[in-house]
Every structure is written in structure tokens, then in C-alpha cells.
Scaffold this motif. Structure first.
Motif, PDB file in Angstrom:
ATOM      1  N   TYR A  58       0.827  -1.199   0.000  1.00 30.21           N
ATOM      2  CA  TYR A  58       0.000   0.000   0.000  1.00 30.21           C
ATOM      3  C   TYR A  58       0.874   1.268   0.000  1.00 30.21           C
ATOM      4  O   TYR A  58       0.563   2.253  -0.666  1.00 30.21           O
ATOM      5  CB  TYR A  58      -0.923   0.005   1.213  1.00 30.21           C
ATOM      6  N   GLY A  62       0.878   4.100  -5.862  1.00 31.74           N
ATOM      7  CA  GLY A  62       0.613   5.521  -6.074  1.00 31.74           C
ATOM      8  C   GLY A  62      -0.875   5.811  -6.118  1.00 31.74           C
ATOM      9  O   GLY A  62      -1.675   5.168  -5.433  1.00 31.74           O
ATOM     10  N   ASN A  63      -1.271   6.759  -6.947  1.00 36.09           N
ATOM     11  CA  ASN A  63      -2.670   7.164  -7.065  1.00 36.09           C
ATOM     12  C   ASN A  63      -3.391   6.342  -8.137  1.00 36.09           C
ATOM     13  O   ASN A  63      -2.782   5.517  -8.841  1.00 36.09           O
ATOM     14  CB  ASN A  63      -2.757   8.654  -7.403  1.00 36.09           C
ATOM     15  N   ASN A  64      -4.675   6.598  -8.258  1.00 33.40           N
ATOM     16  CA  ASN A  64      -5.455   5.940  -9.311  1.00 33.40           C
ATOM     17  C   ASN A  64      -4.912   6.351 -10.684  1.00 33.40           C
ATOM     18  O   ASN A  64      -4.525   7.505 -10.896  1.00 33.40           O
ATOM     19  CB  ASN A  64      -6.920   6.331  -9.215  1.00 33.40           C
ATOM     20  N   SER A 107      -7.234   1.149  -9.580  1.00 31.69           N
ATOM     21  CA  SER A 107      -7.918   1.830  -8.468  1.00 31.69           C
ATOM     22  C   SER A 107      -7.277   1.430  -7.152  1.00 31.69           C
ATOM     23  O   SER A 107      -7.169   0.234  -6.839  1.00 31.69           O
ATOM     24  CB  SER A 107      -9.408   1.450  -8.449  1.00 31.69           C
ATOM     25  N   VAL A 108      -6.864   2.421  -6.389  1.00 39.98           N
ATOM     26  CA  VAL A 108      -6.206   2.175  -5.097  1.00 39.98           C
ATOM     27  C   VAL A 108      -7.216   2.420  -3.985  1.00 39.98           C
ATOM     28  O   VAL A 108      -7.703   3.539  -3.806  1.00 39.98           O
ATOM     29  CB  VAL A 108      -4.977   3.091  -4.927  1.00 39.98           C
ATOM     30  N   GLN A 109      -7.550   1.374  -3.239  1.00 40.71           N
ATOM     31  CA  GLN A 109      -8.477   1.468  -2.118  1.00 40.71           C
ATOM     32  C   GLN A 109      -7.719   1.276  -0.804  1.00 40.71           C
ATOM     33  O   GLN A 109      -6.522   0.973  -0.799  1.00 40.71           O
ATOM     34  CB  GLN A 109      -9.585   0.420  -2.251  1.00 40.71           C
ATOM     35  N   GLU A 110      -8.431   1.456   0.309  1.00 43.29           N
ATOM     36  CA  GLU A 110      -7.786   1.384   1.628  1.00 43.29           C
ATOM     37  C   GLU A 110      -7.159   0.024   1.887  1.00 43.29           C
ATOM     38  O   GLU A 110      -6.078  -0.072   2.477  1.00 43.29           O
ATOM     39  CB  GLU A 110      -8.823   1.688   2.716  1.00 43.29           C
ATOM     40  N   SER A 170       1.838   2.380 -13.901  1.00 42.16           N
ATOM     41  CA  SER A 170       1.329   3.115 -12.746  1.00 42.16           C
ATOM     42  C   SER A 170       2.303   3.132 -11.576  1.00 42.16           C
ATOM     43  O   SER A 170       2.418   4.134 -10.871  1.00 42.16           O
ATOM     44  CB  SER A 170      -0.001   2.511 -12.280  1.00 42.16           C
ATOM     45  N   SER A 171       2.998   2.007 -11.342  1.00 43.66           N
ATOM     46  CA  SER A 171       3.939   1.944 -10.219  1.00 43.66           C
ATOM     47  C   SER A 171       4.910   0.796 -10.426  1.00 43.66           C
ATOM     48  O   SER A 171       4.628  -0.359 -10.090  1.00 43.66           O
ATOM     49  CB  SER A 171       3.184   1.765  -8.894  1.00 43.66           C
TER      50      SER A 171
END
Length: 369
Positions: A58, A62-64, A107-110, A170-171
Motif C-alpha cells: 500500500y 501511487g494514485n489511481n 484503483s487504489v483502495q484502503e 502506474s507503479s
């Protein structure tokens, strides 16, 4: 009676198609005597990586991100030859041009990272008739590519066949972190795979003649005013079986931290519309469509839809008949059998025997004292 109607309606509704998102989806329309046609293949997948919310994965993420670009033979020069290489093993058809689109949403969620993939390929297909225009090759309907498919994009050279490419953009740190884990096998499972469509026998597809193409307006769609035949697979019904998602689940750990990864696709789906009265046949091991000017007599062992519908209607009528017979017996029993207090326990009493009244021949009854 109401319950019978409700059950009957539920059964009817259950036989309708249920569509969501498909691993591979094909839509094709083939006009009579066509020199070429352009079907649409869509490949969709969802990959989810779960973590506990306080993980190294996590922190590295990065971001979405949304990745999208167009595909054609100029930026994907090897794609046509790769598909033709797979088709030549089973089909007479040949791809001469191609276009399409690619998109991946990260999509990055918790407590999770989700990646949704969608690839659309529109190949131009020729040589689809075998010998004459009455025999149509069908094996072009499915193909798979296992190798890398490089596309020149604004992100650099991008492999559209590998799910891991989205993470590389993305990362890159996340992809390096996952390398060597059991998750990488899922992230390297090729996206371009429609073999399930060609491997499902045509005899098990649903087919239907449709006179719509006789309307003059359909000339704009390439039809010449003949009947069309609609072939469909992936229909989910109570007699063919309900839709089942394809799922792959794997738990893994990195440096003591526990994760899980899930790949999800729905079952393959296809619709092929062909001008004319069409039936399926075989030349050796090659499945073909045979086209006629008049309607053929087709009997399929698997084609139970009409039988099932009439069977359900028969069950409903039978249930209604049983209901009316039982109701009629209840009415007759009620009108002919005495119920309530036994008459031997009653005695008659005259009416208006009190002072100031007058007696009549009418009377009433009361329980004996």
C-alpha cells in the motif's frame, strides 16, 4: 391458484439470458456474398490484490491511474501476423487489417488494489467462404495469443497481452515488489484468449431465423433483403445452465506480510448474424456454416427451449385443473354434509310468547337445558 401463477412466471423469467461482463465477447455480422467482414472481439478482466491496509504494498502504490490508447497495424505491427499464426492451424480465414482500443484502470483502495482491463479488437477478415458462398468457415470465431503483443504508445512499448503492464506504468516499484511471488503468475496470464468460443461446438449454440432483414431499411446495414440467422452462445438458462464466473484465487506472502490476489472473468459470449437460412456442419474437423435460400429442417437434441416452455405451460394447466377439482369437491362437501351442533342437542322454542305479543307458527331453537 395465485401461487401456481407466481411459480410459473418465475420459471419463465429464469429462462431469459443473464449477461454481465465477459472474458471474451464476440459480435459479428456477415452479409451474403461478402468479400470481407469486421467482427468485434472484446476481452475483459478484473484483478484484485487485497492487503491489511498497513502494508508495504500500500505504501509503494501511487494514485489511481487510467491507461488508454488506440490499436492498429501501424502501432501494433505484429498483431495481425500473431492472430493469423493461430488461425491457420484451424481456419481458412485470414486477417488483413485490424483496429481497436485498450484501457486499464488501476484503483487504489484502503485495503485493496483493483485493475480493470478492456481490450477491443476489430479485425478485417477475408477468405471466410470455403469453395462457394454457400459454405462459410466458422473457426475464425476464436483465437488466442500467448506471446507478448508490443504496441507503440505514449507510455513507450506496451504489452497489451500482459496484465502486469498496467502496474509497470502506474507503479514500477509495486511490480518489482511482487516479482518472485505467487501473484506474478496471475499478473502474467495472457488477456487475448477467445479459444473458449471456437472450442464450444456449434451444435450447442442457440440459433434462430429472423425475417427482419427483409425490411428495406436494412439495406443500409449491408443486407440484401434476405432472412438472417442468429447464432448465440453464452446464454444462461435453467435448462442450459446458469452463468458461472471464471475465478482464480491465490494467497501469498512477502517478507511476512500476507496478501491475496483474485482474477475474475465471466464466461465467454458470442453472437454471429449471417444472412440466409443457416445450419452448422463439418468438413473433417473444421466446423462450417451452410447457407441455403429456403429454410432447412433442423432438429437439435440440445434445442429444448420450445419443449421446456410448453412443458412449463402444461404443468401450469395441470396445476390449475387440480386446483379446480379440489375446490369443487370442497364446495360439494360443504353443501351436503351437516357441520356444527348435532340437532339431538337442540329443542324448539316458539317466537313472541311474551306478554303483549302474538304467537305464530314460526319458531327457533336453543340448547336443551
Amino acid at each position: 391458484m395465485n401461487k401456481t401463477h407466481i411459480i410459473f412466471l418465475i420459471l419463465l423469467i429464469s429462462t431469459s439470458s443473464i449477461h454481465t461482463v465477459y472474458a471474451a465477447q464476440l459480435d459479428a455480422t456477415i452479409a451474403k456474398d461478402s468479400q470481407e467482414f469486421v467482427p468485434s472481439f472484446q476481452f475483459m478482466r478484473v484483478v484484485t490484490i487485497n492487503h491489511d491496509g498497513d502494508s508495504e504494498l500500500y505504501r509503494l502504490m501511487g494514485n489511481n491511474v487510467k491507461i488508454s490508447f488506440d490499436i492498429d497495424k501501424t502501432n501494433a505491427p505484429s498483431l495481425i501476423s500473431q492472430i493469423n499464426s493461430d488461425l491457420k492451424e484451424k481456419s481458412f480465414a485470414k486477417i488483413t487489417d485490424i483496429s481497436g482500443t485498450y484501457s486499464a484502470i488501476v484503483s487504489v483502495q484502503e485495503k485493496s488494489i483493483g485493475i480493470e482491463y478492456k481490450i477491443t479488437l476489430n479485425p478485417t477478415i477475408q477468405n471466410h467462404y470455403v469453395g462457394d458462398s454457400d459454405t462459410l468457415d466458422s473457426q475464425w470465431r476464436g483465437f488466442a495469443i500467448k506471446e507478448k503483443i508490443p504496441v507503440n504508445t505514449i507510455y513507450g512499448e506496451y504489452d497489451i497481452n500482459s496484465p502486469s503492464s498496467a502496474l509497470a506504468v502506474s507503479s514500477m516499484n509495486v511490480l518489482d515488489y511482487l516479482s518472485g511471488s505467487d501473484a506474478l503468475a496471475i499478473l502474467e496470464t495472457p488477456l487475448i484468449d477467445a479459444n473458449g468460443i471456437s472450442e464450444f461446438p456449434l451444435s450447442k449454440w442457440e440459433s434462430m431465423f429472423d425475417p427482419t432483414a427483409k425490411m428495406s431499411e436494412t439495406v443500409n446495414f449491408g443486407f440484401s433483403g434476405n432472412v438472417i440467422t442468429n447464432y448465440s452462445m453464452g446464454i444462461c438458462t435453467v435448462y442450459l445452465g446458469l452463468c458461472e464466473d471464471k475465478r482464480v484465487y491465490q494467497e501469498f506472502s512477502i517478507d511476512g506480510e500476507k496478501y491475496s490476489i483474485r482474477l475474475m472473468e465471466s464466461q465467454d459470449d458470442a453472437t454471429i448474424i449471417i444472412e440466409g437460412y443457416v445450419n452448422e456442419s463439418q468438413i473433417g474437423k473444421v466446423e462450417i456454416f451452410t447457407i441455403q435460400d429456403s429454410a432447412p429442417i433442423i432438429v437439435k437434441e440440445s434445442d429444448m427451449q420450445v419443449i421446456t416452455m410448453y412443458g412449463m405451460a402444461g404443468i401450469g394447466v395441470g396445476a390449475a385443473a387440480v386446483f379446480f377439482v379440489i375446490s369443487d369437491r370442497k364446495i360439494k362437501r360443504t353443501s351436503s354434509v351437516q357441520t356444527g351442533i348435532d340437532p339431538i342437542h337442540l329443542e324448539s322454542v316458539p317466537i313472541s310468547s311474551s306478554a303483549g305479543g302474538y304467537q305464530t307458527n314460526r319458531g327457533t331453537s336453543q340448547l336443551k337445558q
